[in-house]
Design a protein around this motif. Structure first.
Motif, PDB file in Angstrom:
ATOM      1  N   ARG A  67     -49.987 -16.801 -28.209  1.00  9.11           N
ATOM      2  CA  ARG A  67     -49.224 -16.630 -29.565  1.00  9.11           C
ATOM      3  C   ARG A  67     -48.054 -15.959 -29.075  1.00  9.11           C
ATOM      4  NH1 ARG A  67     -53.205 -14.625 -34.208  1.00  9.11           N
ATOM      5  NH2 ARG A  67     -51.210 -13.402 -34.456  1.00  9.11           N
ATOM      6  N   GLN A  68     -46.957 -16.086 -29.685  1.00  8.96           N
ATOM      7  CA  GLN A  68     -45.732 -15.276 -29.224  1.00  8.96           C
ATOM      8  C   GLN A  68     -45.817 -13.674 -29.707  1.00  8.96           C
ATOM      9  OE1 GLN A  68     -42.279 -17.434 -30.999  1.00  8.96           O
ATOM     10  NE2 GLN A  68     -42.572 -19.110 -29.675  1.00  8.96           N
ATOM     11  N   ASP A  69     -46.706 -13.311 -30.720  1.00 12.73           N
ATOM     12  CA  ASP A  69     -46.396 -12.191 -31.098  1.00 12.73           C
ATOM     13  C   ASP A  69     -47.513 -11.383 -30.557  1.00 12.73           C
ATOM     14  OD1 ASP A  69     -48.592 -13.495 -32.322  1.00 12.73           O
ATOM     15  OD2 ASP A  69     -48.549 -12.501 -34.135  1.00 12.73           O
ATOM     16  N   TRP A  70     -48.388 -12.077 -29.829  1.00 12.58           N
ATOM     17  CA  TRP A  70     -49.345 -11.055 -28.849  1.00 12.58           C
ATOM     18  C   TRP A  70     -48.931 -11.080 -27.412  1.00 12.58           C
ATOM     19  CZ3 TRP A  70     -53.174  -7.587 -29.568  1.00 12.58           C
ATOM     20  CH2 TRP A  70     -53.436  -7.577 -30.954  1.00 12.58           C
ATOM     21  N   PHE A  71     -48.029 -11.958 -27.042  1.00 14.49           N
ATOM     22  CA  PHE A  71     -47.432 -12.151 -25.582  1.00 14.49           C
ATOM     23  C   PHE A  71     -46.961 -10.812 -25.058  1.00 14.49           C
ATOM     24  CE2 PHE A  71     -44.659 -12.865 -21.890  1.00 14.49           C
ATOM     25  CZ  PHE A  71     -45.478 -14.000 -21.472  1.00 14.49           C
ATOM     26  N   LEU A  72     -46.145 -10.039 -25.477  1.00 22.36           N
ATOM     27  CA  LEU A  72     -45.679  -8.775 -25.090  1.00 22.36           C
ATOM     28  C   LEU A  72     -46.798  -7.703 -24.908  1.00 22.36           C
ATOM     29  CD1 LEU A  72     -43.444  -7.099 -23.595  1.00 22.36           C
ATOM     30  CD2 LEU A  72     -42.656  -6.544 -26.010  1.00 22.36           C
ATOM     31  N   PRO A  73     -47.483  -7.509 -25.840  1.00 22.75           N
ATOM     32  CA  PRO A  73     -48.790  -6.547 -25.771  1.00 22.75           C
ATOM     33  C   PRO A  73     -49.767  -6.744 -24.751  1.00 22.75           C
ATOM     34  CG  PRO A  73     -48.441  -7.013 -28.025  1.00 22.75           C
ATOM     35  CD  PRO A  73     -47.467  -8.058 -27.541  1.00 22.75           C
ATOM     36  N   GLY A  74     -50.002  -8.225 -24.817  1.00 22.75           N
ATOM     37  CA  GLY A  74     -50.898  -8.661 -23.503  1.00 22.75           C
ATOM     38  C   GLY A  74     -50.357  -8.596 -22.325  1.00 22.75           C
TER      39      GLY A  74
END
Length: 191
Positions: free
Chosen positions: A38-45
């Motif tokens: 998911r795009q919204d979880w890409f950066l935190p991950g």
């Protein structure tokens, strides 16, 4: 039940079989995983994963496997930093799918993998380094950081020979390729 699971993780035939097939299994799981990012979880991950990779590379560039007891760099804080780094490397990638049960299952499986492997390794290290390793075990915890006796001058521990022998560069290239593929399928070409 737990002793049965530990027996499975210590079964030589199963370990040997999985070791031979680890790359094809990882590739299949990665392909199955791709559509779920998911795009919204890409950066935190990505941040969690990169921190895990940085710790793992620090370990690769510090440890002198079977030659000398390594108690500098990340090994001043915790006896098994490489496994902790690897955990966060994979955990961060799995975070990109934002599936809580997947993170929970991974954490449980990794815990059994890590604790059983560490138990086997610590027996070997005790054989190799004897009293020095037993003293190290008393001073530094296996998984939770110990900050009592660290020395700043031993923090920077990069050794080019260790970096090369432990295939740190290959690891970094492979992890970067995984990040690139994840980025492509998450942002450029959603499945």
């Amino acid at each position: 039940m737990i002793s049965y699971i530990n027996e499975l993780f210590n079964n030589r035939k199963i370990r040997k079989f999985l070791l031979k097939l680890r790359l094809p299994i990882a590739l299949v799981l990665f392909i199955v995983f791709l559509p779920h990012t998911r795009q919204d979880w890409f950066l935190p991950g990505l941040i969690v994963s990169i921190l895990g990779e940085m710790l793992q590379v620090w370990c690769f560039s510090t440890i002198k496997t079977h030659k000398k007891l390594t108690i500098i760099g990340p090994y001043m804080f915790v006896r098994n930093p490489m496994y902790i780094g690897r955990f966060f490397l994979i955990f961060g990638i799995l975070m990109m799918a934002a599936i809580p049960w997947l993170l929970g299952i991974f954490t449980i499986i990794y815990w059994f993998y890590m604790t059983n492997r560490v138990r086997r390794e610590e027996a070997l290290l005790t054989e190799l380094f004897g009293e020095d390793y037993l003293d190290y075990q008393k001073e530094v915890r296996p998984y939770l950081p110990t900050f009592g006796k660290w020395r700043p001058e031993l923090l920077w521990s990069f050794n080019s020979e260790s970096f090369a022998k432990n295939n740190a560069l290959i690891n970094m290239i492979a992890v970067t390729a995984v990040y690139a593929v994840l980025f492509y399928f998450t942002f450029v070409r959603p499945l």
